[in-house]
Structure formats: structure tokens, C-alpha cells
Design a protein around this motif. Structure first.
Motif, PDB file in Angstrom:
ATOM      1  N   UNK A  97       1.019  -1.301   0.234  1.00  0.00           N
ATOM      2  CA  UNK A  97       0.052  -0.078   0.090  1.00  0.00           C
ATOM      3  C   UNK A  97       0.845   1.142   0.026  1.00  0.00           C
ATOM      4  N   UNK A  98       0.289   2.328  -0.268  1.00  0.00           N
ATOM      5  CA  UNK A  98       1.101   3.547  -0.159  1.00  0.00           C
ATOM      6  C   UNK A  98       1.088   4.180   1.490  1.00  0.00           C
ATOM      7  N   UNK A  99       2.005   4.278   1.791  1.00  0.00           N
ATOM      8  CA  UNK A  99       2.271   4.758   3.260  1.00  0.00           C
ATOM      9  C   UNK A  99       2.673   6.203   3.274  1.00  0.00           C
ATOM     10  N   UNK A 100       1.922   7.337   3.403  1.00  0.00           N
ATOM     11  CA  UNK A 100       2.292   8.485   2.897  1.00  0.00           C
ATOM     12  C   UNK A 100       3.621   9.361   3.657  1.00  0.00           C
ATOM     13  N   UNK A 101       3.385   9.040   4.937  1.00  0.00           N
ATOM     14  CA  UNK A 101       4.619   9.501   5.826  1.00  0.00           C
ATOM     15  C   UNK A 101       4.429   9.074   7.069  1.00  0.00           C
ATOM     16  N   UNK A 102       5.523   9.138   7.838  1.00  0.00           N
ATOM     17  CA  UNK A 102       5.632   8.627   9.202  1.00  0.00           C
ATOM     18  C   UNK A 102       4.796   8.964  10.202  1.00  0.00           C
ATOM     19  N   UNK A 139       1.628   9.836   9.318  1.00  0.00           N
ATOM     20  CA  UNK A 139       0.318   9.575   9.071  1.00  0.00           C
ATOM     21  C   UNK A 139       0.220   7.898   9.488  1.00  0.00           C
ATOM     22  N   UNK A 140       1.260   7.182  10.199  1.00  0.00           N
ATOM     23  CA  UNK A 140       1.061   5.781  10.441  1.00  0.00           C
ATOM     24  C   UNK A 140      -0.117   5.651  11.283  1.00  0.00           C
ATOM     25  N   UNK A 141      -0.285   6.548  12.426  1.00  0.00           N
ATOM     26  CA  UNK A 141      -1.364   6.630  13.374  1.00  0.00           C
ATOM     27  C   UNK A 141      -2.647   6.701  12.766  1.00  0.00           C
ATOM     28  N   UNK A 142      -2.714   7.622  11.846  1.00  0.00           N
ATOM     29  CA  UNK A 142      -3.881   7.787  10.937  1.00  0.00           C
ATOM     30  C   UNK A 142      -4.321   6.471  10.423  1.00  0.00           C
ATOM     31  N   UNK A 143      -3.535   5.903   9.583  1.00  0.00           N
ATOM     32  CA  UNK A 143      -3.763   4.516   9.058  1.00  0.00           C
ATOM     33  C   UNK A 143      -4.180   3.517  10.076  1.00  0.00           C
ATOM     34  N   UNK A 144      -3.564   3.461  11.093  1.00  0.00           N
ATOM     35  CA  UNK A 144      -4.110   2.367  12.268  1.00  0.00           C
ATOM     36  C   UNK A 144      -5.129   2.867  12.790  1.00  0.00           C
ATOM     37  N   UNK A 145      -5.471   4.277  12.940  1.00  0.00           N
ATOM     38  CA  UNK A 145      -6.991   4.483  13.424  1.00  0.00           C
ATOM     39  C   UNK A 145      -7.773   4.051  12.511  1.00  0.00           C
ATOM     40  N   UNK A 146      -7.831   4.393  11.099  1.00  0.00           N
ATOM     41  CA  UNK A 146      -8.631   3.938   9.828  1.00  0.00           C
ATOM     42  C   UNK A 146      -8.912   2.322  10.112  1.00  0.00           C
ATOM     43  N   UNK A 147      -7.914   1.534  10.327  1.00  0.00           N
ATOM     44  CA  UNK A 147      -8.364   0.109  10.444  1.00  0.00           C
ATOM     45  C   UNK A 147      -8.668  -0.173  11.829  1.00  0.00           C
ATOM     46  N   UNK A 148      -8.935   0.727  12.840  1.00  0.00           N
ATOM     47  CA  UNK A 148      -9.395   0.288  14.027  1.00  0.00           C
ATOM     48  C   UNK A 148      -8.418  -0.500  14.750  1.00  0.00           C
ATOM     49  N   UNK A 149      -7.173   0.024  14.637  1.00  0.00           N
ATOM     50  CA  UNK A 149      -6.122  -0.957  15.285  1.00  0.00           C
ATOM     51  C   UNK A 149      -5.203   0.300  16.085  1.00  0.00           C
ATOM     52  N   UNK A 150      -4.398  -0.328  16.915  1.00  0.00           N
ATOM     53  CA  UNK A 150      -3.111   0.647  17.699  1.00  0.00           C
ATOM     54  C   UNK A 150      -2.312   0.493  16.716  1.00  0.00           C
ATOM     55  N   UNK A 151      -1.417   1.710  16.847  1.00  0.00           N
ATOM     56  CA  UNK A 151      -0.191   1.715  16.029  1.00  0.00           C
ATOM     57  C   UNK A 151       0.733   0.541  16.059  1.00  0.00           C
ATOM     58  N   UNK A 152       0.874  -0.070  17.313  1.00  0.00           N
ATOM     59  CA  UNK A 152       1.715  -1.385  17.379  1.00  0.00           C
ATOM     60  C   UNK A 152       0.897  -2.445  16.616  1.00  0.00           C
ATOM     61  N   UNK A 153      -0.232  -2.596  16.641  1.00  0.00           N
ATOM     62  CA  UNK A 153      -0.945  -3.682  16.160  1.00  0.00           C
ATOM     63  C   UNK A 153      -0.892  -3.572  14.698  1.00  0.00           C
ATOM     64  N   UNK A 209       7.940  -6.290   6.201  1.00  0.00           N
ATOM     65  CA  UNK A 209       8.681  -4.930   6.379  1.00  0.00           C
ATOM     66  C   UNK A 209       7.816  -4.163   7.339  1.00  0.00           C
ATOM     67  N   UNK A 210       8.325  -3.257   8.057  1.00  0.00           N
ATOM     68  CA  UNK A 210       7.401  -2.387   8.793  1.00  0.00           C
ATOM     69  C   UNK A 210       7.188  -1.164   7.889  1.00  0.00           C
ATOM     70  N   UNK A 211       6.137  -0.397   8.257  1.00  0.00           N
ATOM     71  CA  UNK A 211       5.654   0.778   7.591  1.00  0.00           C
ATOM     72  C   UNK A 211       6.576   1.670   7.803  1.00  0.00           C
ATOM     73  N   UNK A 212       7.512   2.044   8.393  1.00  0.00           N
ATOM     74  CA  UNK A 212       8.656   2.999   8.328  1.00  0.00           C
ATOM     75  C   UNK A 212       9.534   2.404   7.431  1.00  0.00           C
ATOM     76  N   UNK A 213       9.980   1.088   7.435  1.00  0.00           N
ATOM     77  CA  UNK A 213      10.866   0.669   6.557  1.00  0.00           C
ATOM     78  C   UNK A 213      10.395   0.900   5.024  1.00  0.00           C
ATOM     79  N   UNK A 214       9.029   0.695   4.716  1.00  0.00           N
ATOM     80  CA  UNK A 214       8.563   0.828   3.516  1.00  0.00           C
ATOM     81  C   UNK A 214       8.601   2.164   3.075  1.00  0.00           C
ATOM     82  N   UNK A 215       8.446   3.221   3.928  1.00  0.00           N
ATOM     83  CA  UNK A 215       8.355   4.428   3.760  1.00  0.00           C
ATOM     84  C   UNK A 215       9.764   4.906   3.106  1.00  0.00           C
ATOM     85  N   UNK A 216      10.835   4.230   3.973  1.00  0.00           N
ATOM     86  CA  UNK A 216      12.178   4.602   3.383  1.00  0.00           C
ATOM     87  C   UNK A 216      12.445   4.118   1.953  1.00  0.00           C
ATOM     88  N   UNK A 217      12.177   2.913   1.980  1.00  0.00           N
ATOM     89  CA  UNK A 217      12.068   2.223   0.425  1.00  0.00           C
ATOM     90  C   UNK A 217      11.736   2.953  -0.680  1.00  0.00           C
TER      91      UNK A 217
END
Length: 205
Positions: free
Chosen positions: A107-112, A114-128, A139-147
Motif C-alpha cells: 500500500x501507499x504509506x504517505x509519511x511517518x 500518517x501511520x497513526x492515522x492509518x492504524x486508526x482507519x483500520x481500528x487498530x493501535x499503531x503497534x498492532x 517489512x515495517x511501515x517505516x521501512x517501507x516509507x524509506x524504501x
């Protein structure tokens, strides 16, 4: 196109915006994919679809490997891939190994931030959300952003932009910062990558 050579060809988890064909001229390469691993011996080639996260490990064998980066889907048939390689290197590989195109693309993960917002959209904590992302994509969301930023840097370099402009537009602090991460992910420096792209263009003219 690039040439990887030596006993230490291990790379961490990464992906490309292009299809990659890794053709082993001598030795052997060990690729780690999301659900299995593949050994590619001399005379074999492996096609890795765009967007598929993969890594590689060292096996202590002197190895030479040509890497081609192609528009996704171009020459996807194994016979077409073999013919394409045969036009670049002297020996056509005996067998081209193919990996099916993933059904779920990264998926497109816009920026570090926004990960909280993406987690919230999926009704999940950031860690989950991060755990699920890593489970599905390797790969982690942060790792994908870097890639994503590093793949953007590759695109800018292919367009002929300077290293300084590339680092700025791809969102890195400076050339040195970009260079360290670029080499760690792709096994080559930005300057060397750009030089090889220019040489490939000249050979095509």
C-alpha cells in the motif's frame, strides 16, 4: 542494469518499482522471499516482480550476477526473459525462475506522521497495525516509507538529476545520508548507480 560480484552480496529487505531479473553468471545467490527462499545457481535467472519485498543472504561463494530492472510485466514470459538476457550476455540462461506477481501489492504509506492515522482507519493501535503490516509485507511501515524514498531517488538519478537535488527531492537530509541508506538497500552507491544507467543508455543508442 548492474553487476553484483563477490562473496558478500547480502542485502536487507527491499523492493523495486521495476521487475528485477537476477541472472547468475557464476556461483550462487540466496534470495529470501515472503513465504519461501530461492537458490539461483550459475546459468539460472530469477525474475522478482515489482513491489515484492525480498532480501538476500551470503553463502560464502564467489558470485557474479547481472541484475536487470524492467518495466513491470515487460518480457514476463520465461522464454522472453531468456531471450532478453541472451541479447545482453553471451550465454542465455538454461532456466528462468519466475515468481507469481503478488495478489496484494504494497500500500501507499504517505509519511511517518500518517501511520497513526492509518492504524486508526483500520481500528487498530499503531503497534498492532505495524505488526500486521510486517506480517503481510515482510517489512515495517517505516521501512517501507524509506524504501519508497530510495526508489524515488533511483528515479531521479535515472532522469539525470544531480546527487544533491536527488537527496533533496527524495526527502533525505543530505547526499551522505542518502548515500549510506542507498548502498545499504541496493548494494551500490547513488553515483555508481547513475553511472551504470548512463552507460546502459549509451549502449542502447
Amino acid at each position: 542494469m548492474s553487476l553484483a560480484q563477490g562473496r558478500t552480496l547480502a542485502l536487507p529487505a527491499h523492493c523495486h518499482e521495476e521487475d528485477q531479473i537476477a541472472f547468475v553468471l557464476a556461483g550462487c545467490r540466496h534470495f529470501i522471499l515472503p513465504d519461501h527462499c530461492v537458490f539461483v545457481s550459475a546459468g539460472q535467472a530469477l525474475r522478482i516482480p515489482a513491489g515484492l519485498v525480498h532480501s538476500s543472504r551470503d553463502i560464502g561463494v564467489e558470485t557474479r550476477c547481472v541484475n536487470l530492472y524492467l518495466t513491470p510485466g515487460y518480457g514476463a514470459d520465461p522464454a522472453d526473459s531468456a531471450a532478453l538476457l541472451g541479447g545482453i550476455v553471451n550465454d542465455t540462461p538454461h532456466h528462468v525462475l519466475s515468481i507469481p506477481t503478488p495478489e496484494t501489492h504494497l500500500p501507499h504509506v504517505p509519511s511517518l506522521g500518517r501511520i497513526d492515522a492509518l492504524a486508526h482507519r483500520h481500528h487498530m493501535t499503531r503497534e498492532a497495525y505495524s505488526r500486521r503490516f510486517r506480517r503481510e509485507y515482510g517489512i515495517s511501515p517505516q521501512g517501507f516509507q524509506l524504501l519508497s524514498r530510495l526508489n524515488s531517488a533511483k528515479a531521479f538519478l535515472r532522469q539525470g538529476q544531480s546527487l544533491a537535488d536527488t537527496a533533496f527531492h527524495a526527502g533525505f537530509a543530505d547526499q551522505s545520508h542518502m548515500g549510506r541508506l542507498f548502498r545499504r538497500a541496493f548494494g551500490t552507491t547513488p553515483r555508481s548507480y547513475q553511472g551504470k544507467q548512463s552507460a546502459s543508455e549509451e549502449r542502447r543508442l
